[in-house]
Motif scaffolding. Sequence first.
Motif, PDB file in Angstrom:
ATOM      1  N   SER A 155      14.988  19.073  14.628  1.00 62.49           N
ATOM      2  CA  SER A 155      14.996  17.666  14.815  1.00 62.49           C
ATOM      3  C   SER A 155      15.986  16.761  14.108  1.00 62.49           C
ATOM      4  O   SER A 155      16.519  17.142  13.387  1.00 62.49           O
ATOM      5  CB  SER A 155      13.770  17.183  14.103  1.00 62.49           C
ATOM      6  N   ASN A 156      16.347  15.656  14.935  1.00 63.73           N
ATOM      7  CA  ASN A 156      17.605  14.868  14.225  1.00 63.73           C
ATOM      8  C   ASN A 156      18.969  15.452  14.244  1.00 63.73           C
ATOM      9  O   ASN A 156      19.680  15.621  13.128  1.00 63.73           O
ATOM     10  CB  ASN A 156      17.499  14.256  12.969  1.00 63.73           C
ATOM     11  N   ALA A 157      18.904  16.448  15.273  1.00 67.40           N
ATOM     12  CA  ALA A 157      20.341  17.506  15.380  1.00 67.40           C
ATOM     13  C   ALA A 157      21.503  16.841  15.262  1.00 67.40           C
ATOM     14  O   ALA A 157      22.646  16.900  14.421  1.00 67.40           O
ATOM     15  CB  ALA A 157      20.221  18.348  16.598  1.00 67.40           C
ATOM     16  N   PRO A 173      25.840  21.902   3.307  1.00 68.00           N
ATOM     17  CA  PRO A 173      24.162  21.938   3.775  1.00 68.00           C
ATOM     18  C   PRO A 173      23.133  21.706   2.725  1.00 68.00           C
ATOM     19  O   PRO A 173      22.166  21.140   3.206  1.00 68.00           O
ATOM     20  CB  PRO A 173      24.356  23.594   4.086  1.00 68.00           C
ATOM     21  N   ILE A 174      23.150  22.008   1.352  1.00 67.03           N
ATOM     22  CA  ILE A 174      22.307  21.774   0.490  1.00 67.03           C
ATOM     23  C   ILE A 174      22.396  20.275   0.292  1.00 67.03           C
ATOM     24  O   ILE A 174      21.150  19.552   0.192  1.00 67.03           O
ATOM     25  CB  ILE A 174      22.600  22.545  -0.675  1.00 67.03           C
ATOM     26  N   LEU A 175      23.471  19.808   0.323  1.00 62.11           N
ATOM     27  CA  LEU A 175      23.401  18.155  -0.020  1.00 62.11           C
ATOM     28  C   LEU A 175      22.773  17.498   1.147  1.00 62.11           C
ATOM     29  O   LEU A 175      21.922  16.636   0.930  1.00 62.11           O
ATOM     30  CB  LEU A 175      25.054  17.641  -0.116  1.00 62.11           C
ATOM     31  N   PHE A 209      24.117  26.288  11.898  1.00 63.13           N
ATOM     32  CA  PHE A 209      25.046  25.649  12.492  1.00 63.13           C
ATOM     33  C   PHE A 209      26.099  25.335  11.487  1.00 63.13           C
ATOM     34  O   PHE A 209      27.325  25.500  11.694  1.00 63.13           O
ATOM     35  CB  PHE A 209      24.401  24.402  13.034  1.00 63.13           C
ATOM     36  N   ALA A 210      25.592  24.759  10.387  1.00 60.53           N
ATOM     37  CA  ALA A 210      26.445  24.222   9.561  1.00 60.53           C
ATOM     38  C   ALA A 210      27.443  25.193   8.732  1.00 60.53           C
ATOM     39  O   ALA A 210      28.576  25.037   8.549  1.00 60.53           O
ATOM     40  CB  ALA A 210      25.499  23.601   8.274  1.00 60.53           C
ATOM     41  N   THR A 241      26.445  14.900  12.173  1.00 58.92           N
ATOM     42  CA  THR A 241      27.110  13.770  11.779  1.00 58.92           C
ATOM     43  C   THR A 241      27.257  13.627  10.062  1.00 58.92           C
ATOM     44  O   THR A 241      28.358  13.662   9.492  1.00 58.92           O
ATOM     45  CB  THR A 241      26.517  12.399  12.107  1.00 58.92           C
ATOM     46  N   ARG A 242      25.815  13.865   9.456  1.00 56.02           N
ATOM     47  CA  ARG A 242      26.155  13.838   7.841  1.00 56.02           C
ATOM     48  C   ARG A 242      26.782  15.019   7.568  1.00 56.02           C
ATOM     49  O   ARG A 242      27.636  14.998   6.459  1.00 56.02           O
ATOM     50  CB  ARG A 242      24.611  13.944   7.512  1.00 56.02           C
ATOM     51  N   THR A 243      26.778  16.227   8.096  1.00 57.55           N
ATOM     52  CA  THR A 243      27.519  17.366   7.727  1.00 57.55           C
ATOM     53  C   THR A 243      29.040  17.297   7.675  1.00 57.55           C
ATOM     54  O   THR A 243      29.864  17.389   6.760  1.00 57.55           O
ATOM     55  CB  THR A 243      27.214  18.630   8.540  1.00 57.55           C
ATOM     56  N   LEU A 244      29.467  16.803   8.849  1.00 56.78           N
ATOM     57  CA  LEU A 244      30.951  16.234   8.993  1.00 56.78           C
ATOM     58  C   LEU A 244      31.335  15.257   7.907  1.00 56.78           C
ATOM     59  O   LEU A 244      32.336  15.141   7.313  1.00 56.78           O
ATOM     60  CB  LEU A 244      31.264  15.631  10.435  1.00 56.78           C
ATOM     61  N   MET A 245      30.635  14.106   7.666  1.00 51.62           N
ATOM     62  CA  MET A 245      30.671  13.113   6.774  1.00 51.62           C
ATOM     63  C   MET A 245      30.925  13.676   5.360  1.00 51.62           C
ATOM     64  O   MET A 245      31.951  13.578   4.541  1.00 51.62           O
ATOM     65  CB  MET A 245      29.564  11.974   6.715  1.00 51.62           C
ATOM     66  N   TRP A 246      30.077  14.645   5.069  1.00 50.48           N
ATOM     67  CA  TRP A 246      30.327  15.392   3.610  1.00 50.48           C
ATOM     68  C   TRP A 246      31.437  16.253   3.515  1.00 50.48           C
ATOM     69  O   TRP A 246      31.993  16.298   2.420  1.00 50.48           O
ATOM     70  CB  TRP A 246      28.919  16.195   3.241  1.00 50.48           C
TER      71      TRP A 246
END
Length: 437
Positions: free
Chosen positions: A85-87, A404-406, A302-303, A92-97
């Motif tokens: 969910s919310n893929a 991915p943990i963050l 994915f991450a 987007t959050r992964t790329l941002m971090w």
Amino acid sequence: MSSTPTSSPASLRGRIPKVPFWAQILLGLVLGALLGWVAKSGDVHWLEVTLDKIGSIFVQLLMVVIAPLVFFAIMVSITNLRNVSNAARLATRTLMWFMITSLIAVVIGLAIGLLTDPGSGTGLTAADGKEPKKHGSWLDFLTGIVPTDVITPFTELNVLQIVFMAAAAGIAILQVGDKAKPVLDLSQAALELLQKVLWWVIRLAPLGSLGLVGTAIATYGWDLIGKYATFTADIYVGCAIVMFGVYPLLLSTVAKVNPLQFFKGAWPAIQLAFVSRSSVGTMPLTQKVTERLGVPKEYASFAVPFGSTTKMDGCASIYPAIAAIFVAQVFDVNLEIRDYVLIAFVSVIGSAATAGLTGATVMLTLTLSTLGLPMAGVGLLLAIDPIVDMMRTATNVAGQSVVPILVSAREGILDRKAYDAATSSPLEPVPATAAAA
């Protein structure tokens, strides 16, 4: 008449103490350095050739598996996003971090380089280096994403083009839907098979480390390495600050988890990355430890593959920052504030270019070309590259697990009980039962 009971092979194996995988790797590093010194100081040509062959075969085995592994891992990881969910938000959050941690890493690299002047007093000149055959440029990066055919990216190990094809295939599978299920099932089975083969290769890592380190010492010797002492120390210190300072700080403040537990769970992947010098080759183990640390499997699948080809805090942030200062000082070029800003920009935006050619080398040529520095500086650093690459890759892999943990913690999907219970003991590349079989 009584007979003395004989011990079965199984019981004898039980009495032999098992050597931990990390200890095997450490032993390989020490023996490799010792044998390399013997080959160099005693001019033992056959020993130098033997060490080179051992290291080369290990790298070749990794390279054989990496191309198809990247393709199926990226393709399957994209299709797995349908179960999350919310893929789009997670991606987007992964790329941002990725970008945030890269920026922090490059700032640390610049600070260390400015404080230590790694290129001063080395005695190196332009005559000691030569221009590389391949350059990294923004045009090469943009045009090099799209392959000219489906075979060449695999034969030339152009990871960036492989990622492009895998992403296109994964998106196509999602668009086709149920009709593409047989292809997806076959891809998942192929990925598991490739991961199993990779575990067999990974078991050879202690022997591979012996050959690789031994070859580096036998080829270059301690005298040449001494000329790069400040540069080498800068890379190791910068990577250590990021890995053991920045990452724990982010884990404790952003994810609100125990940083020591992270290293306890992720250490098998970090130590393998140090020896293999391959983020992509370590990818299956990185994903395994990330899942064991509580990141949902669908998101981790994915991450981690995405990060293994684009998240390079060691190779794409710390290294090019310090290397650019080193090259500028050797060639007596004064860098200005705008040059340091450009270094940060290239590191944050261009890190995906490290997947295209040869690890950090293409990232360095991209940085030097952007700054207008002599490309011969790349040749100067090739001599020391095997030594600094170990720490760079270990930092890459640590960051590929941290992000991915963050993100999982911020999104409320991190299994904190699993994180707190994670242990490194069951996560050797091949479990004992499998090795026995």
